[in-house]
Enzyme design. Structure first.
Site, mmCIF file in Angstrom:
data_model
loop_
_atom_site.group_PDB
_atom_site.id
_atom_site.type_symbol
_atom_site.label_atom_id
_atom_site.label_comp_id
_atom_site.label_asym_id
_atom_site.label_seq_id
_atom_site.Cartn_x
_atom_site.Cartn_y
_atom_site.Cartn_z
ATOM 1 N N CYS A 8 -9.000 -9.163 -46.544
ATOM 2 C CA CYS A 8 -7.889 -8.374 -47.081
ATOM 3 C C CYS A 8 -6.564 -9.133 -46.984
ATOM 4 O O CYS A 8 -6.394 -10.030 -46.165
ATOM 5 C CB CYS A 8 -7.788 -7.056 -46.324
ATOM 6 S SG CYS A 8 -6.794 -5.816 -47.182
ATOM 7 N N ASP A 132 -9.871 1.343 -38.500
ATOM 8 C CA ASP A 132 -8.877 0.349 -38.083
ATOM 9 C C ASP A 132 -8.232 0.839 -36.802
ATOM 10 O O ASP A 132 -8.375 1.997 -36.407
ATOM 11 C CB ASP A 132 -7.835 0.174 -39.190
ATOM 12 C CG ASP A 132 -7.055 -1.122 -39.075
ATOM 13 O OD1 ASP A 132 -7.301 -1.898 -38.129
ATOM 14 O OD2 ASP A 132 -6.189 -1.360 -39.933
#
Length: 217
Positions: A8, A132
């Site tokens: 990412c 996360d």
């Protein structure tokens, strides 16, 4: 089962080429203006053309307005949307596209296995649930979280595919894959030289570590 890999926060053509060569399954473009890895729509559309077939592009949003999401969908044509803020289930469904829902594990209300699992169930049509770490920002902090907090999610047969993020790096991802056995892993800062600038060497090492963990499992 093969663990999929998403890298990412891509911002450069050279990093896209290196990520693809390393073996990434998906690349994340960030459309949150507060991120150091933010891409304007026009720049993201340029980078999108560098991504070959069979590698997905994931568009990451944080509490974005519907018009902003629509612009990205129209001009960038992402394969998947990722909602990383405080979006409701209705907001995630509104664009009518496949989506990942990210959860900031350890945040107030998401700080026990049972509370986390209960919160996730509201997004039962997501293509995956991404976990996360909780921090002042929204992702890319490099911080890990206690994987024990995923125990209730892992035990529920109705859970969506588990995408593990948060503090992963080449040196630690193998242990995390063996412990959690996620559907996919997601890395950003763990393969960077600085925010938005990836290291080809660290991306190769990250992918190799994930593959080695699967062989050993």
């Amino acid at each position: 089962m093969r663990t999929r890999i998403k890298i990412c926060g891509l911002t450069r053509e050279a990093d896209i080429a290196a990520a693809v060569q390393a073996g990434a399954d998906a690349l994340g473009f960030i459309f949150h203006p507060g991120s150091k890895r933010y891409l304007a729509v026009e720049r993201a559309a340029q980078l999108r053309r560098e991504v070959p077939a069979f590698v997905d592009v994931v568009a990451l949003f944080v509490n974005a307005a519907p018009d902003a999401i629509r612009s990205v969908v129209d001009h960038v044509q992402p394969d998947l949307l990722q909602f990383h803020g405080d979006e409701s289930p209705e907001a995630c469904r509104q664009p009518g596209r496949r989506y990942l829902r990210a959860f900031r594990v350890g945040a107030p209300g998401l700080d026990t296995p049972e509370a986390l699992a209960a919160h996730c169930k509201a997004y039962d049509d997501a293509a995956g649930w991404l976990y996360d770490s909780y921090s002042a920002g929204y992702g890319g902090s490099g911080l890990a979280f206690d994987h024990h907090l995923l125990s209730a999610v892992q035990a529920d047969a109705a859970s969506r595919p588990l995408v593990l993020s948060g503090g992963l790096r080449p040196e630690s991802v193998a242990q995390a894959v063996r412990a959690v056995r996620p559907w996919a892993v997601d890395v950003s800062s763990g393969v960077e030289i600085e925010p938005g600038i990836k290291s080809a060497e660290r991306m190769r090492a990250f992918v190799a570590a994930v593959r080695e963990a699967q062989i050993q499992a």
